[in-house]
Structure formats: structure tokens, C-alpha cells
Enzyme design. Structure first.
Site, PDB file in Angstrom:
ATOM      1  N   GLY A  56      17.320   2.529  48.509  1.00  0.00           N
ATOM      2  CA  GLY A  56      17.405   1.073  48.450  1.00  0.00           C
ATOM      3  C   GLY A  56      16.130   0.432  48.947  1.00  0.00           C
ATOM      4  O   GLY A  56      15.299   1.089  49.588  1.00  0.00           O
ATOM      5  N   CYS A  83      16.677   8.994  50.713  1.00  0.00           N
ATOM      6  CA  CYS A  83      15.704   7.976  51.099  1.00  0.00           C
ATOM      7  C   CYS A  83      16.347   6.973  52.065  1.00  0.00           C
ATOM      8  O   CYS A  83      16.582   7.294  53.217  1.00  0.00           O
ATOM      9  CB  CYS A  83      15.116   7.313  49.855  1.00  0.00           C
ATOM     10  SG  CYS A  83      13.570   6.431  50.174  1.00  0.00           S
ATOM     11  N   TYR A  84      16.665   5.782  51.622  1.00  0.00           N
ATOM     12  CA  TYR A  84      17.341   4.811  52.495  1.00  0.00           C
ATOM     13  C   TYR A  84      18.635   5.409  53.041  1.00  0.00           C
ATOM     14  O   TYR A  84      19.017   5.160  54.191  1.00  0.00           O
ATOM     15  CB  TYR A  84      17.628   3.530  51.714  1.00  0.00           C
ATOM     16  CG  TYR A  84      18.271   2.430  52.528  1.00  0.00           C
ATOM     17  CD1 TYR A  84      17.501   1.587  53.325  1.00  0.00           C
ATOM     18  CD2 TYR A  84      19.648   2.224  52.504  1.00  0.00           C
ATOM     19  CE1 TYR A  84      18.093   0.571  54.083  1.00  0.00           C
ATOM     20  CE2 TYR A  84      20.249   1.213  53.246  1.00  0.00           C
ATOM     21  CZ  TYR A  84      19.464   0.390  54.031  1.00  0.00           C
ATOM     22  OH  TYR A  84      20.047  -0.611  54.780  1.00  0.00           O
ATOM     23  N   HIS A 170      13.357  11.642  46.271  1.00  0.00           N
ATOM     24  CA  HIS A 170      14.370  11.332  45.249  1.00  0.00           C
ATOM     25  C   HIS A 170      14.579  12.546  44.333  1.00  0.00           C
ATOM     26  O   HIS A 170      13.769  12.805  43.436  1.00  0.00           O
ATOM     27  CB  HIS A 170      13.931  10.131  44.413  1.00  0.00           C
ATOM     28  CG  HIS A 170      14.015   8.836  45.143  1.00  0.00           C
ATOM     29  ND1 HIS A 170      15.137   8.046  45.143  1.00  0.00           N
ATOM     30  CD2 HIS A 170      13.119   8.191  45.930  1.00  0.00           C
ATOM     31  CE1 HIS A 170      14.939   6.969  45.884  1.00  0.00           C
ATOM     32  NE2 HIS A 170      13.709   7.034  46.383  1.00  0.00           N
ATOM     33  N   GLU A 172      16.827  12.843  42.067  1.00  0.00           N
ATOM     34  CA  GLU A 172      17.431  12.457  40.793  1.00  0.00           C
ATOM     35  C   GLU A 172      16.426  12.181  39.690  1.00  0.00           C
ATOM     36  O   GLU A 172      16.789  12.143  38.505  1.00  0.00           O
ATOM     37  CB  GLU A 172      18.326  11.222  40.991  1.00  0.00           C
ATOM     38  CG  GLU A 172      17.597   9.932  41.346  1.00  0.00           C
ATOM     39  CD  GLU A 172      17.345   9.724  42.827  1.00  0.00           C
ATOM     40  OE1 GLU A 172      17.195   8.565  43.241  1.00  0.00           O
ATOM     41  OE2 GLU A 172      17.293  10.723  43.561  1.00  0.00           O
ATOM     42  N   GLY A 225      24.021  -3.050  15.254  1.00  0.00           N
ATOM     43  CA  GLY A 225      23.237  -2.104  14.463  1.00  0.00           C
ATOM     44  C   GLY A 225      22.809  -0.904  15.264  1.00  0.00           C
ATOM     45  O   GLY A 225      22.284   0.060  14.729  1.00  0.00           O
ATOM     46  N   VAL A 227      23.563   2.278  18.280  1.00  0.00           N
ATOM     47  CA  VAL A 227      24.597   3.283  18.504  1.00  0.00           C
ATOM     48  C   VAL A 227      25.640   2.794  19.512  1.00  0.00           C
ATOM     49  O   VAL A 227      26.827   3.119  19.381  1.00  0.00           O
ATOM     50  CB  VAL A 227      23.970   4.626  18.955  1.00  0.00           C
ATOM     51  CG1 VAL A 227      23.276   4.483  20.304  1.00  0.00           C
ATOM     52  CG2 VAL A 227      25.023   5.723  19.021  1.00  0.00           C
ATOM     53  N   ASP A 228      25.233   1.993  20.485  1.00  0.00           N
ATOM     54  CA  ASP A 228      26.168   1.567  21.529  1.00  0.00           C
ATOM     55  C   ASP A 228      27.304   0.728  20.961  1.00  0.00           C
ATOM     56  O   ASP A 228      28.483   1.014  21.186  1.00  0.00           O
ATOM     57  CB  ASP A 228      25.430   0.774  22.612  1.00  0.00           C
ATOM     58  CG  ASP A 228      24.256   1.536  23.195  1.00  0.00           C
ATOM     59  OD1 ASP A 228      24.271   2.770  23.124  1.00  0.00           O
ATOM     60  OD2 ASP A 228      23.326   0.880  23.687  1.00  0.00           O
ATOM     61  N   ALA A 230      28.162   0.487  17.881  1.00  0.00           N
ATOM     62  CA  ALA A 230      28.872   1.251  16.861  1.00  0.00           C
ATOM     63  C   ALA A 230      29.947   2.140  17.484  1.00  0.00           C
ATOM     64  O   ALA A 230      31.082   2.207  17.005  1.00  0.00           O
ATOM     65  CB  ALA A 230      27.884   2.094  16.055  1.00  0.00           C
ATOM     66  N   LYS A 370      23.248   6.735  27.842  1.00  0.00           N
ATOM     67  CA  LYS A 370      22.961   6.834  26.406  1.00  0.00           C
ATOM     68  C   LYS A 370      23.325   8.204  25.834  1.00  0.00           C
ATOM     69  O   LYS A 370      23.901   8.296  24.747  1.00  0.00           O
ATOM     70  CB  LYS A 370      21.483   6.527  26.162  1.00  0.00           C
ATOM     71  CG  LYS A 370      21.069   6.569  24.701  1.00  0.00           C
ATOM     72  CD  LYS A 370      21.652   5.423  23.890  1.00  0.00           C
ATOM     73  CE  LYS A 370      20.965   4.120  24.226  1.00  0.00           C
ATOM     74  NZ  LYS A 370      21.396   3.024  23.334  1.00  0.00           N
TER      75      LYS A 370
END
Length: 514
Positions: A56, A83-84, A170, A172, A225, A227-228, A230, A370
């Protein structure tokens, strides 16, 4: 979602917080991001096997800084602070955190100094990604260091008896090459998870959730239009059948061929009711003279909703709007349920919605990334070329056309963008990049064409490589391809005499220009 185990990520405002969630899911365990001050009942409902404290932007000792909930301190669950999160653990357990004379941002090398299940099967010296201004000066009682860096005597630390661990770096992000192994160790060696979660479980649960959210009445789905939207539409159709009507708004801000592809796929392929609204003049009129990108996004977001509401009045009992909002949309917009992060930009389907909107919003993909949406799309039968299309922003070309918007400038951008994507596909590099597009700059420059002086527009082309869209690097496209794209754009697109290639990473830039 239904599951027998989960890793809960408490959100302290890092731009990488949801990336932690993604990494945990990739490892086969369900994870959700919740506010740091979420009540214990909310956490218990997820059946957590462990807790991760995100990074953070705050200092733990600053007035008003978010702190560690009492239930975490009282819990017998394993905890990993990042981290934080590490600094917060130390701050609450009697350690000392202070500003660092030498802040660490970017690559650093850490050295493992003690055996620990958290750092098992990892080279004793390796590169990580740091991003902190404060550092841990004194460990709490019962803790010991397990890794150091040149600027951090406690790059990683642990209280093995309590199963509490902390990292100053980090794990990730892709810039920490062994970060996935660190998280894997926490999930399986320390939390002892079974690892039974798969993205395919999402589909049936999403269908049931839509049925619960819209038990009766008509539902409309906003098709863009991409993918999300759709996948959101296909889930809604599976859930409620003929009660769904998809609405595709041609706002005049689309790429070439967009409207035709949407119509073919949904009307002909899936036989889903589809209404196409030609609203180009409405949008261009509302955007006339507007140059500020945030204002563009808000205008477009409100215009979309007003059109949907107008169309909904023509449908009996329409009360719901399905949208393809994803996790990254939420984090970058700082949506109302996640207001601890710094806002980067407003997404039209999150922060750009008008307060007095009449339709109730259903967002079946809100908890997904995604890659998980694409997996769902393939499972639902969405054509592969649609599933793997590069992301296209909700505001469309409005945020790829810098400065004032006009039909003529949009046509210039559409043409240049089509050339770039055509050549990228011809070179077999479309799937090798995760997002590629052209940008029309509000910059003109001098050129020479056919022995004549020109003073014409500049097109920037951008292609990025990314795993998560939270961080990205510019794609190293072959010079021959760039040369061909540049030559075609200058020769085929009227009013353009210069093409530049964007070599900015994210951060510090964003993927889109606005």
C-alpha cells in the site's frame, strides 16, 4: 464463489493487490480481495486457510493509516505480509518501522540467510522487485530474518511458530522471477491447501448468480465488441434465455469492421436477440470540443447508460443491465467497494456510471481476470478469434485520439489502426502481443512528400507484452515490420506524414494513452 478453501487478500491500496489474487488462483486455490477493514463474518464466509496482507502507499506510523484488524491478530491462520503488509505486522507486534534513507524502487538482489518453508526451492541469491520508501528497522519478538538485500536487513522475515511471514519485496509481479514459487510455498507448505479450484467452476456459479440477481423481468446486456461483454452476454443468455436482449451501440468510436462482427456472431452464430443502435451522431455531438480524457470517459459512460435506458423503455419490464466489468477495471477505477487505492483513471463501466441510473447493474465477471474470462469464453463456445482479440477500451477510439474528436480524425485513426493490426497478424505476431493499437496525436510536423512540403498529423503505434495488464512492457517488434507499418500508414492514410513507436513500459506509463 463456492469453494472449500481460500486465501484471503486484505487490500491496503497497492496497485498490485489484485495481482496477488490472480497468482493465488493460478496456483489452484480460490482467492478474493477484500477491504482491510472487512468484518470477520465476511472473511469467515470465504473459509480461509490463510491471509495475505497487500502492499500500500501509506506509512504504518502515519495518522489515519490503515491498520491490522483485531481478528487477524487473534487468528490462528497463517499470515503473509507483503511490503506495507510486513511493516504492518511489525508495527502491531512491537517492531519498528521507519523512513529509509535509501528508498528501493525496482530490481534488487536478495540473499536468503536462513532456511524457511516460505523460501524453499529458491536460489539463495536472486532478483526481486522492490517498491518502498519505509523499511523495517527492528523485528518483533519471536521473529527472525530469512533474507536480506543491500538496503533491507529484513527483506524477508518470519515467526515460524505462529506461521506469520513477511516480505519487503513484491512476489506477485513478473519482475520477481521466483515470486510465484514464494506464493506457492505459502499456499501449500504453510497454509496446507489442497488446490482444488479451477476457473471452469465459475461458469455454473455465475449462471446461478445471474438467475438470483434477475429472477424476473427483462435483462439487457451492453455489447461492446470485446471478449468481456461477449462472455457476460453468453453467461446471461445461459442463465435467463429469451429474457435477455443484447444492445450494441455503434457510438462512432469503434474500430473498422467492429459492428459487422458483433452482428454476425450474436445474431447468426448464437441466435441471441440483438438490437443495434446507431448513435454515432449523439456521441460525437456530446464530445465536440472536449479534450480532457477523464471528461471524455464520463461523457461516454453517461451517454451509454442513457441510451440503454432509452432502449430499455421499449422492452417490457426491463430493469437490469449486464456489463463485462473485470477485476482490473475495478482496481484502476477505485470503485465504491474498493476505495483504498489511488485512482489511475475512470473506466466507463465502473466509475463513469451516472448516480441516478435507473437500471440495476449485473457484473458476472467482476471477480475475474482477462485470462479467466478467455477460458470461460472458450468453454461457452465463443469463436477463438473473438476470444483472443486484444482488449478494446470501453470509450473506444475516444481515448486513442488525443485532443478534440471529429469524424475526420476518427477515420484517420481507424485507417491507421487497421493497417497496423493487419500487418501484425500477417507477421504472425498478433497473439505474441497482448495489446496493440494506433494513437492519433494532437501534433503536426513538417514532412516532404513528392518534393512538396507537408504539415500533417502524427500517428503513434503501441504494442505491449504482459501477463496481467497490471504491468506491461513494450513489445520488441521486428524493425522490418515497423518499417512496413510506417510506410503503409504514411502512404495510405491521408493527412499523416509521421509514425512513431511507443517504447514506454507500465509503470510508469499506462497501456492506453488516455
Amino acid at each position: 464463489m463456492t469453494q472449500n478453501e481460500a486465501i484471503v487478500v486484505l487490500d491496503y491500496g497497492s496497485q498490485y493487490s489484485q495481482l496477488i489474487v490472480r497468482r493465488v488462483r493460478e496456483a489452484g486455490v480460490y482467492s478474493e480481495l477484500v477491504r482491510f477493514d472487512a468484518d470477520e463474518a465476511t472473511i469467515a464466509a470465504l473459509k480461509p486457510k490463510g491471509v495475505i496482507l497487500s502492499g500500500g502507499p501509506n506509512s504504518v506510523y502515519a495518522e489515519g493509516a490503515p491498520q491490522l484488524p483485531d481478528w487477524v491478530l487473534a487468528s490462528n491462520l497463517p499470515v503473509l505480509g507483503i511490503c506495507y503488509g510486513l511493516q504492518l505486522q511489525a508495527h502491531h507486534l512491537g517492531g519498528k518501522v521507519a523512513p529509509s534513507n535509501d528508498r528501493e524502487f525496482g530490481h534488487a538482489v536478495i540473499t536468503i540467510t536462513a532456511e524457511s518453508p516460505l523460501l524453499a526451492d529458491i536460489p539463495s541469491e536472486h532478483s526481486v522487485w522492490m517498491s518502498h520508501g519505509d523499511r523495517l528497522e527492528t523485528l518483533p519478538a519471536g521473529w527472525h530474518p530469512i533474507a536480506v538485500s543491500p538496503n533491507s536487513p529484513y527483506a524477508a522475515a518470519a515467526d515460524e511458530a505462529r506461521r506469520w511471514y513477511g516480505l519487503q519485496f513484491h512476489p506477485e509481479v513478473v519482475h520477481s522471477p521466483y515470486g510465484k514459487q514464494v506464493l506457492h510455498n505459502f499456499i501449500y507448505r504453510i497454509c496446507e491447501c489442497a488446490g482444488s479450484w479451477q476457473p471452469s467452476q465459475f461458469i455454473q456459479e455465475a449462471v446461478e448468480r445471474i438467475q438470483q440477481q434477475a429472477p424476473s423481468g427483462q435483462v439487457i446486456c451492453a455489447l461492446s465488441g470485446g471478449v468481456d461483454s461477449a462472455v457476460a452476454a453468453l453467461l446471461a443468455h445461459q442463465a435467463i434465455g429469451e429474457r435477455l436482449t443484447c444492445i450494441f451501440v455503434d457510438n462512432g468510436l469503434l474500430r473498422r469492421g467492429e459492428a459487422e462482427q458483433v452482428s454476425h456472431t450474436f445474431r447468426d452464430h448464437f441466435q441471441i436477440e440483438l438490437i443495434t443502435v446507431d448513435a454515432a451522431d449523439e456521441f460525437l455531438g456530446a464530445l465536440a470540443g472536449v479534450t480532457d480524457p477523464e471528461q471524455k470517459r464520463k461523457i461516454i459512460g453517461e451517454k451509454f447508460i442513457r441510451i440503454f435506458e432509452r432502449e430499455a423503455r421499449n422492452l417490457d419490464d426491463a430493469a437490469y443491465l449486464v456489463q463485462g466489468t473485470l477485476y482490473p477495471d475495478v482496481i484502476e477505477s477505485t470503485a465504491p467497494d474498493r476505495n483504498v487505492a489511488v485512482k489511475i483513471k475512470t473506466h466507463h463501466n465502473v466509475g463513469g456510471l451516472p448516480a441516478d441510473m435507473k437500471l440495476k447493474v449485473i457484473e458476472p465477471l467482476r471477480m475475474l481476470f482477462k485470462d479467466e474470462v478467455r477460458a470461460a469464453g472458450l468453454a461457452l463456445g465463443l469463436p477463438e478469434d473473438w476470444v483472443w482479440r486484444h482488449p478494446f477500451p470501453g470509450p473506444g477510439l475516444a481515448v486513442r485520439l488525443l485532443g478534440a474528436i471529429s469524424f475526420e480524425r476518427l477515420e484517420t485513426l481507424r485507417h491507421a489502426d487497421a493497417i497496423f493490426l493487419e500487418e501484425l497478424r500477417a507477421a504472425g505476431l498478433y497473439r505474441a502481443t497482448q495489446q496493440a493499437f494506433a494513437v492519433l496525436l494532437p501534433v503536426q510536423s513538417v514532412g516532404v512528400m513528392g518534393d512538396y512540403r507537408t504539415y500533417a498529423d502524427t500517428i503513434a503505434i503501441r504494442a505491449v507484452s504482459t501477463e496481467d495488464f497490471m504491468t506491461a512492457d513494450w513489445a520488441r517488434l521486428p524493425y522490418e515490420l515497423l518499417a512496413k507499418v510506417s510506410s503503409r500508414i504514411v502512404n495510405e492514410v491521408t493527412g499523416v506524414n509521421r509514425v512513431v513507436y511507443d517504447i514506454s513500459s507500465k509503470p510508469p506509463a499506462t497501456i492506453e494513452w488516455e
